[in-house]
Motif scaffolding. Sequence first.
Motif, mmCIF file in Angstrom:
data_model
loop_
_atom_site.group_PDB
_atom_site.id
_atom_site.type_symbol
_atom_site.label_atom_id
_atom_site.label_comp_id
_atom_site.label_asym_id
_atom_site.label_seq_id
_atom_site.Cartn_x
_atom_site.Cartn_y
_atom_site.Cartn_z
ATOM 1 N N ALA A 146 61.346 30.927 22.689
ATOM 2 C CA ALA A 146 61.380 31.026 21.228
ATOM 3 C C ALA A 146 60.424 30.025 20.602
ATOM 4 N N PHE A 147 60.434 28.790 21.097
ATOM 5 C CA PHE A 147 59.527 27.774 20.566
ATOM 6 C C PHE A 147 58.072 28.099 20.897
ATOM 7 N N LEU A 148 57.849 28.660 22.088
ATOM 8 C CA LEU A 148 56.488 29.072 22.448
ATOM 9 C C LEU A 148 55.982 30.126 21.478
ATOM 10 N N LEU A 149 56.823 31.102 21.180
ATOM 11 C CA LEU A 149 56.445 32.158 20.241
ATOM 12 C C LEU A 149 56.169 31.581 18.860
ATOM 13 N N ILE A 150 57.059 30.703 18.372
ATOM 14 C CA ILE A 150 56.877 30.100 17.048
ATOM 15 C C ILE A 150 55.574 29.311 16.987
ATOM 16 N N HIS A 151 55.322 28.492 18.018
ATOM 17 C CA HIS A 151 54.122 27.648 18.010
ATOM 18 C C HIS A 151 52.845 28.473 18.085
ATOM 19 N N ARG A 152 52.792 29.411 19.038
ATOM 20 C CA ARG A 152 51.557 30.170 19.234
ATOM 21 C C ARG A 152 51.289 31.142 18.087
ATOM 22 N N PHE A 153 52.347 31.804 17.624
ATOM 23 C CA PHE A 153 52.128 32.749 16.533
ATOM 24 C C PHE A 153 51.760 32.010 15.250
ATOM 25 N N SER A 154 52.349 30.837 15.023
ATOM 26 C CA SER A 154 51.993 30.039 13.847
ATOM 27 C C SER A 154 50.532 29.606 13.910
ATOM 28 N N SER A 155 50.087 29.177 15.093
ATOM 29 C CA SER A 155 48.683 28.786 15.261
ATOM 30 C C SER A 155 47.759 29.956 14.963
ATOM 31 N N TRP A 156 48.139 31.113 15.460
ATOM 32 C CA TRP A 156 47.314 32.311 15.216
ATOM 33 C C TRP A 156 47.303 32.657 13.729
ATOM 34 N N LEU A 157 48.444 32.548 13.048
ATOM 35 C CA LEU A 157 48.514 32.905 11.628
ATOM 36 C C LEU A 157 47.532 32.110 10.785
ATOM 37 N N ILE A 158 47.429 30.799 11.055
ATOM 38 C CA ILE A 158 46.578 29.951 10.209
ATOM 39 C C ILE A 158 45.192 29.734 10.811
ATOM 40 N N GLY A 159 44.945 30.339 11.983
ATOM 41 C CA GLY A 159 43.607 30.323 12.557
ATOM 42 C C GLY A 159 43.178 29.016 13.161
ATOM 43 N N ARG A 160 44.104 28.165 13.553
ATOM 44 C CA ARG A 160 43.738 26.912 14.221
ATOM 45 C C ARG A 160 44.913 26.421 15.059
ATOM 46 N N ALA A 161 44.581 25.598 16.041
ATOM 47 C CA ALA A 161 45.620 25.054 16.911
ATOM 48 C C ALA A 161 46.522 24.113 16.127
ATOM 49 N N ILE A 162 47.809 24.216 16.372
ATOM 50 C CA ILE A 162 48.786 23.342 15.727
ATOM 51 C C ILE A 162 49.315 22.349 16.761
ATOM 52 N N THR A 163 49.379 21.097 16.367
ATOM 53 C CA THR A 163 50.033 20.085 17.186
ATOM 54 C C THR A 163 51.296 19.656 16.463
ATOM 55 N N PRO A 164 52.475 20.131 16.893
ATOM 56 C CA PRO A 164 53.709 19.710 16.219
ATOM 57 C C PRO A 164 53.895 18.203 16.299
ATOM 58 N N LEU A 165 54.617 17.643 15.342
ATOM 59 C CA LEU A 165 54.926 16.226 15.424
ATOM 60 C C LEU A 165 55.813 15.955 16.632
ATOM 61 N N SER A 166 56.688 16.894 16.954
ATOM 62 C CA SER A 166 57.537 16.741 18.139
ATOM 63 C C SER A 166 58.185 18.074 18.480
ATOM 64 N N VAL A 167 58.579 18.202 19.752
ATOM 65 C CA VAL A 167 59.404 19.307 20.225
ATOM 66 C C VAL A 167 60.525 18.682 21.046
ATOM 67 N N SER A 168 61.766 19.002 20.725
ATOM 68 C CA SER A 168 62.915 18.462 21.444
ATOM 69 C C SER A 168 63.732 19.609 22.022
ATOM 70 N N LEU A 169 64.167 19.445 23.265
ATOM 71 C CA LEU A 169 64.941 20.471 23.952
ATOM 72 C C LEU A 169 66.260 19.866 24.422
ATOM 73 N N PRO A 170 67.363 20.605 24.307
ATOM 74 C CA PRO A 170 68.680 20.032 24.578
ATOM 75 C C PRO A 170 69.091 20.039 26.037
ATOM 76 N N HIS A 171 68.175 20.396 26.941
ATOM 77 C CA HIS A 171 68.510 20.412 28.356
ATOM 78 C C HIS A 171 67.600 19.467 29.123
ATOM 79 N N SER A 172 67.949 19.188 30.355
ATOM 80 C CA SER A 172 67.146 18.281 31.170
ATOM 81 C C SER A 172 65.855 18.962 31.602
ATOM 82 N N ALA A 173 64.894 18.157 32.044
ATOM 83 C CA ALA A 173 63.603 18.693 32.451
ATOM 84 C C ALA A 173 63.749 19.542 33.712
#
Length: 347
Positions: A146-173
């Motif tokens: 879901a986060f991959l889709l949000i990040h990549r589709f958002s980057s595509w929408l505005i025509g440039r790579a987005i670097t989020p301030l942070s991504v946090s996941l509730p499970h272990s690596a």
Amino acid sequence: MMKRPIPTDYVARTIRAADRRGIDLEPALRAAGIRPALLTDPDSRVTPEQATAFTQAVWTITGDELGGLGAAPVPRGSFRLVTFALIHAPDLEHALKRMMSSLPALPAMTPIDFRFHSEPGESGTLVLDLRGRAPDQVTQLLIELAFLLIHRFSSWLIGRAITPLSVSLPHSAPEDFEPRFYRNLYGVAPHFSAPAATILFDRETLQSPVVQTENTLREFLRNSPAVLFSEPTGKTPLTTKVRRMLERGVAGGIPDATTIAERLSMSESHLRRLLRAEGTSVNQLRQEVLCDAALLRLRRGDSTNQISAALGFSEPSAFRRAFKRWTGNSPGTFRGAPERTSAPAGS
């Protein structure tokens, strides 16, 4: 979009999640030309084209745009309908809000509450609320996709790579956690074992205008989900240059900000300012490089003492604390075996 090999863990985790739900994805492996033996090799990779072919085959087998990962199937064509609603938004913030308002219509998303929070003048956060449930492996994969889709589709929408301030996941690596792989997915390495699943965008990014049109969206959808497995272009070269300097210094002493600035013929303050504009810093890049080097040495079988000395830590306990901060796990837990404590070679 830049194309990079993808760890087979993406495919292996999808296969395992499908197995738990009684779904046979062997035909999807064959359609993508992925040998099952690759799924047990932690160093193997699949190409973006293979990942795309595998995902498309999963959609066909399951009749579900989430490949059987959700609480209920998402009928084919659902994503298309949502994206056509987003394409006419004036900026990214409005597009994300439209996406949030459309999610209740997707039954697979009912176990996860998507909320959009905006702090005027600062940042906006997308939160996936798991409603107090510890995420199982299927839910973990659903969150990451879901986060991959949000990040990549958002980057595509505005025509440039987005670097989020942070991504946090509730499970272990994951066992074969690779920060570089996750940075290629999200633009940053995520924080694991977090209280909630969040992705944080800065205000300037949220106010970026949507530059795509219905015509470009149709092309996007024809090639879907290829864009999810390609790294967005548009990253400035300074971050890459600094990271390469740091990577070259791992074996013989990582340069500090002053040294890097001198090599780039700029002042240290200007270097910090440019990197800050790209959403990073010398220290953040240094931590990423050290983490990558530590993971490589752990897989190679080096002891904690050896890695600590090689990476310039004052003592092994300092390295253990840093590794826990980077990955959410201790070196021993990551290795999956008792930690070796032999002295560094040559001591």
